[in-house]
Write a protein that holds these residues in place. Structure first.
Motif, PDB file in Angstrom:
ATOM      1  N   PHE A 127      -2.140  14.669  -7.042  1.00 22.58           N
ATOM      2  CA  PHE A 127      -1.038  15.182  -7.844  1.00 22.58           C
ATOM      3  C   PHE A 127       0.305  14.794  -7.237  1.00 22.58           C
ATOM      4  O   PHE A 127       1.305  14.602  -7.935  1.00 22.58           O
ATOM      5  CB  PHE A 127      -1.107  16.709  -7.932  1.00 22.58           C
ATOM      6  N   TYR A 128       0.330  14.705  -5.901  1.00 23.82           N
ATOM      7  CA  TYR A 128       1.595  14.511  -5.185  1.00 23.82           C
ATOM      8  C   TYR A 128       1.638  13.150  -4.494  1.00 23.82           C
ATOM      9  O   TYR A 128       2.444  12.921  -3.598  1.00 23.82           O
ATOM     10  CB  TYR A 128       1.779  15.642  -4.171  1.00 23.82           C
ATOM     11  N   GLN A 129       0.739  12.257  -4.944  1.00 27.01           N
ATOM     12  CA  GLN A 129       0.661  10.943  -4.337  1.00 27.01           C
ATOM     13  C   GLN A 129       1.956  10.165  -4.531  1.00 27.01           C
ATOM     14  O   GLN A 129       2.456   9.518  -3.603  1.00 27.01           O
ATOM     15  CB  GLN A 129      -0.515  10.175  -4.947  1.00 27.01           C
ATOM     16  N   GLU A 130       2.503  10.236  -5.748  1.00 25.73           N
ATOM     17  CA  GLU A 130       3.757   9.528  -6.002  1.00 25.73           C
ATOM     18  C   GLU A 130       4.887  10.099  -5.158  1.00 25.73           C
ATOM     19  O   GLU A 130       5.733   9.368  -4.652  1.00 25.73           O
ATOM     20  CB  GLU A 130       4.111   9.605  -7.493  1.00 25.73           C
ATOM     21  N   PRO A 167       0.815  -1.231   0.000  1.00 31.18           N
ATOM     22  CA  PRO A 167       0.000   0.000   0.000  1.00 31.18           C
ATOM     23  C   PRO A 167       0.844   1.275   0.000  1.00 31.18           C
ATOM     24  O   PRO A 167       0.417   2.299  -0.539  1.00 31.18           O
ATOM     25  CB  PRO A 167      -0.808  -0.129   1.309  1.00 31.18           C
ATOM     26  N   LEU A 168       2.039   1.211   0.597  1.00 34.73           N
ATOM     27  CA  LEU A 168       2.899   2.397   0.650  1.00 34.73           C
ATOM     28  C   LEU A 168       3.357   2.814  -0.742  1.00 34.73           C
ATOM     29  O   LEU A 168       3.487   4.005  -1.035  1.00 34.73           O
ATOM     30  CB  LEU A 168       4.114   2.130   1.536  1.00 34.73           C
ATOM     31  N   VAL A 169       3.632   1.827  -1.595  1.00 33.16           N
ATOM     32  CA  VAL A 169       4.172   2.134  -2.924  1.00 33.16           C
ATOM     33  C   VAL A 169       3.146   1.914  -4.034  1.00 33.16           C
ATOM     34  O   VAL A 169       3.473   2.031  -5.219  1.00 33.16           O
ATOM     35  CB  VAL A 169       5.437   1.287  -3.203  1.00 33.16           C
ATOM     36  N   ASN A 170       1.897   1.562  -3.638  1.00 33.87           N
ATOM     37  CA  ASN A 170       0.822   1.339  -4.606  1.00 33.87           C
ATOM     38  C   ASN A 170       1.197   0.275  -5.634  1.00 33.87           C
ATOM     39  O   ASN A 170       1.055   0.460  -6.844  1.00 33.87           O
ATOM     40  CB  ASN A 170       0.460   2.648  -5.323  1.00 33.87           C
ATOM     41  N   LYS A 171       1.683  -0.848  -5.132  1.00 35.31           N
ATOM     42  CA  LYS A 171       2.075  -1.961  -5.992  1.00 35.31           C
ATOM     43  C   LYS A 171       1.401  -3.244  -5.515  1.00 35.31           C
ATOM     44  O   LYS A 171       0.745  -3.273  -4.469  1.00 35.31           O
ATOM     45  CB  LYS A 171       3.603  -2.148  -5.950  1.00 35.31           C
TER      46      LYS A 171
END
Length: 820
Positions: free
Chosen positions: A687-690, A373-377
């Motif tokens: 916009f700044y999620q990454e 969840p931290l890296v959206n993978k």
């Protein structure tokens, strides 16, 4: 011999349980961090590689410049896709796709509306790409008119099953039902494609607009075009031939230049900065776009963590060397050759590394549910994991085992047996200097990462908290998906305004922080001969300024529908047009763009003219990565862009109830339309999620490097205390206090950390300053960021060595001096 080496190594490791555990813990921690970051990087670097011919697939990039205004779009024309294989021998095949908006997709047997994006593709799309089909024939699935291919997820939502071949679906904008001719597997997470359905291009074959496109479209940017090149083809040479083909059949206007290039499919995810994707909304793409800069950063972090873990093994091994001096001496005196001793120590190192790998594999699988969840993978590490990851893991483990074990092996096996049996201590200056250098290196890397983390945290906080020029809080943005919700907007607004918890309501074509394409217009003062400027364009109503709390600098707001030709300019647009006092000056907007070519805007066969009635304060209607551009706010009844959203400012109390009431208003307007909404502040945060994810990853990288570096410092402190045990005893006999002895031992190591600070700070300053240039609006580097990182490093190092220093200072001097 190997069996004997292993037995001896296991006995040795068992006799020194504390240091064995420290070595295994340090290496396991390092390998765990290396694997987690490595899995993340591998996923980023293997986007779209699930297609067997990915290395030969390229997407067409159109470069257009109109009198200095340049656009770069990942798109091409119908004729480019159709004619290029016939005239350019290096092209094996082409395919094209396009998106024409969203509409309700309905299963007639269970009429529940799902708002879906309409994506069209030609019949060759599934033969060039290897999207796996659960059902259907890829060679014919998109061949016939009125056919559609859907993925497993959409099939399950619509029908409750994936066994849907031959069933029919209905897009609300199409008269003819669509037959399901194929079911695709869901896209893997690391795919640049996100469609969940494909309508056959042949479905539009008889439409007048399609006939016109097929006959004469040489220059548009309406299609995403992909080329499959023949093996060993030069992509640049094909690009030149594509440009020549288009310019042979199409003559651009005077002042317009047009050219084409090819982008490898494997480069789309990481190397598409500045390219507008013709098949997707560009802002959505930017939010999910990979970054080569961060790939490099995290690659270095992963390698340095593993390297630092190996350095710790070396330090801890040499720290315990004095306990093995006599063992080595006996071995050498009874005939052991140096090579045998080297092998023995290397086997020990490989065993420790092997145990560490096993522990790391367990830790990785325990941590992945929290890490993903931290890296959206959707990362996994198991038997089904790509073999390249396992090869990388085994190679890295073997390499770190050999490298970390080689220095202690060469050092300890090199002494003469007579000196070893006499109890000679290993205190050669060169060896000690090397260990100190390694500690400085460890802390230099750690401090750089800590500074980078502090700067990244500060920038993300700045982006989320900076004044955007409007109030983003408690704003509910509701999508308008049908004509019924547009035509009756005044009564719908009135019904929403009657809800007690709704403070203000506005309609607009786009909203600040928009994730969809914001249209642009050419604009110029009427009668000026100069070339028109380019500005962004948003249609709004008279309540927009009040709802979004945008400041009016000069002039007036919109009043009523008679203002249909009135416009407001932001301060940047006013400066661009040299308008200082709005007084109804006429401006012309002869053309507009949806992201591709500019199209004429005509009212009564003349360019659209508008009156400037006000100037609003500049506000950030895009990401903070982009500088504030010229913006035209036109009355919502304009010929350029109709309304697409309702935006309601609501009260903080009873939000769920307010949303239900807003839904009821929208259902009253169109009961068949799903209620789609989002909160504006959450959308802006996307916009700044990454950046936020990378911030988290970097924080844990910083924690990992500092912990592992401290383990190395602990090893060196242990070694130093053992070497100076008699010195400490003499000092205590002569009256030295515990505090003075602890200070004496600690200062040696604090000097190393201070040296690391001196090296790290200039490097970190340069690197973070360069990174901040990605943002049009960013924080300024401050001295406290570097001071805080330095103090953290010094403080953590002091805590690490003080334990061993105090322990050594408290030793009974009688025991340490008894052998003298």
């Amino acid at each position: 011999m190997i069996r004997n080496y292993v037995k001896t190594a296991l006995r040795t490791l068992g006799r020194n349980k504390l240091y064995t555990l420290l070595n295994i813990a340090g290496l396991a921690f390092g390998i765990t961090c290396f694997l987690l970051i490595g899995l993340y990087l591998f996923d980023e670097l293997t986007f779209d590689q699930q297609h067997s011919r990915a290395s030969r697939i390229y997407r067409v990039i159109q470069h257009k410049s109109i009198k200095g205004e340049a656009t770069t779009v990942a798109a091409g024309s119908y004729k480019l896709a159709e004619e290029s294989p016939k005239t350019i021998a290096e092209i094996e095949g082409t395919t094209r796709m396009s998106r024409i908006g969203r509409a309700n997709l309905i299963n007639p047997e269970n009429p529940v509306n799902f708002q879906e994006t309409i994506t069209n593709a030609d019949e060759k799309f599934l033969t060039i790409f290897d999207f796996p089909l659960v059902l259907g024939d890829r060679n014919t699935a998109l061949k016939e008119p009125n056919s559609i291919v859907i993925n497993e997820d959409l099939a399950t939502r619509l029908f409750g099953s994936t066994q849907v071949l031959g069933k029919t679906l209905q897009f609300s904008h199409m008269e003819t039902p669509l037959k399901v001719t194929g079911v695709l597997k869901n896209h893997p997470p690391n795919s640049s494609f996100d469609f969940n359905s494909l309508v056959s291009e042949a479905s539009y074959r008889n439409a007048d607009f399609f006939k016109q496109t097929a006959a004469s479209d040489w220059s548009s940017a309406d299609f995403s075009v992909y080329l499959l090149l023949k093996p060993n083809t030069n992509a640049e040479a094909v690009s030149a031939k594509l440009t020549k083909l288009i310019l042979t059949n199409f003559k651009p206007e005077v002042g317009t230049s047009l050219s084409y290039s090819l982008q490898a499919l494997n480069d789309v995810h990481l190397h598409s900065e500045g390219i507008t994707d013709g098949a997707r909304n560009s802002n959505v793409e930017a939010m999910a776009q990979g970054s080569p800069f961060y790939i490099n950063i995290f690659s270095f972090v992963a390698l340095f963590i593993l390297l630092i873990a190996g350095i710790n093994y070396m330090n801890l091994s040499t720290a315990r060397a004095s306990n093995r001096i006599k063992e080595i001496g006996v071995r050498k005196s009874i005939g052991a050759e140096r090579a045998h001793l080297v092998y023995q120590f290397l086997v020990e190192a490989l065993l420790v590394t092997g145990f560490s790998l096993v522990v790391a594999l367990v830790l990785v699988n325990v941590l992945l549910p929290f890490f993903n969840p931290l890296v959206n993978k959707h990362l996994t590490l198991g038997f089904g994991t790509d073999y390249r990851i396992w090869l990388m893991t085994l190679a890295a483990t073997l390499l770190i085992g050999l490298l970390s074990g080689s220095y202690p092996a060469m050092l300890l096996s090199g002494f003469k047996p007579v000196l070893l049996l006499k109890g000679k201590q290993i205190n050669q200056r060169g060896n000690l200097s090397l260990r100190k250098t390694l500690v400085v290196f460890q802390f230099t890397i750690s401090i750089i990462i800590i500074i980078g983390t502090i700067v990244l945290i500060s920038q993300v906080r700045f982006m989320n908290t900076t004044n955007l020029g409007f109030n983003k809080d408690l704003m509910v943005v509701i999508d308008i998906n049908t004509g019924a919700a547009k035509k009756g907007y005044e009564s719908i607004k009135a019904d929403m305004a009657k809800i007690p918890s709704v403070k203000n309501v506005s309609v607009s074509s786009r909203v600040p922080g928009e994730w969809k394409m914001i249209r642009t217009v050419k604009i110029n003062n009427q009668g000026k001969a100069s070339e028109p400027k380019v500005a962004y364009f948003i249609g709004v109503d008279k309540d927009f300024l009040k709802t979004f709390e945008v400041g009016l600098v000069q002039g007036r707001n919109f009043i009523n529908p008679t203002d249909s030709t009135a416009v407001l300019l932001n301060e940047t647009a006013a400066r661009l047009l040299n308008i200082t006092q709005p007084s109804g000056q006429l401006v012309e907007m002869p053309a507009m763009s949806r992201g591709g070519d500019f199209e004429p805007v005509l009212v009564n066969n003349e360019p659209f003219k508008a009156r400037v009635v006000g100037i609003v304060r500049d506000f950030h209607f895009q990401s903070l990565r982009d500088k504030i551009e010229p913006l035209v706010l036109a009355y919502n009844q304009n010929p350029i862009h109709d309304i697409d959203y309702y935006t309601a400012r609501i009260d903080a109390r009873g939000i769920p109830e307010t949303l239900e009431k807003l839904k009821a208003v929208m259902m009253k307007a169109d009961s068949d339309e799903p209620f789609e909404y989002h909160f504006l502040d959450q959308q802006l945060a996307n916009f700044y999620q990454e950046d936020a994810r990378r911030q988290t990853l970097l924080i844990w990288g910083a924690v990992a490097t500092i912990i592992i570096a401290c383990l190395g410092l602990f090893g060196l402190a242990t070694y130093s205390a053992e070497q100076r045990v008699k010195e400490i005893g003499v000092r205590k006999v002569l009256g030295a206090s515990v505090a003075s002895l602890a200070s004496l031992l600690s200062m040696d190591f604090l000097k190393l950390v201070i040296i690391a600070n001196v090296i790290a700070i200039p490097i970190a300053w340069w690197a973070t300053d360069r990174w901040l240039q990605e943002y049009a609006y960013h924080i300024d580097l401050a001295w406290w960021m570097f001071a805080l990182a330095g103090l953290l490093a010094v403080g953590i190092a002091l805590l690490t060595v003080s334990f061993q220093s105090v322990k050594a200072a408290l030793m009974n001097p009688v025991k340490s001096l008894r052998s003298e």
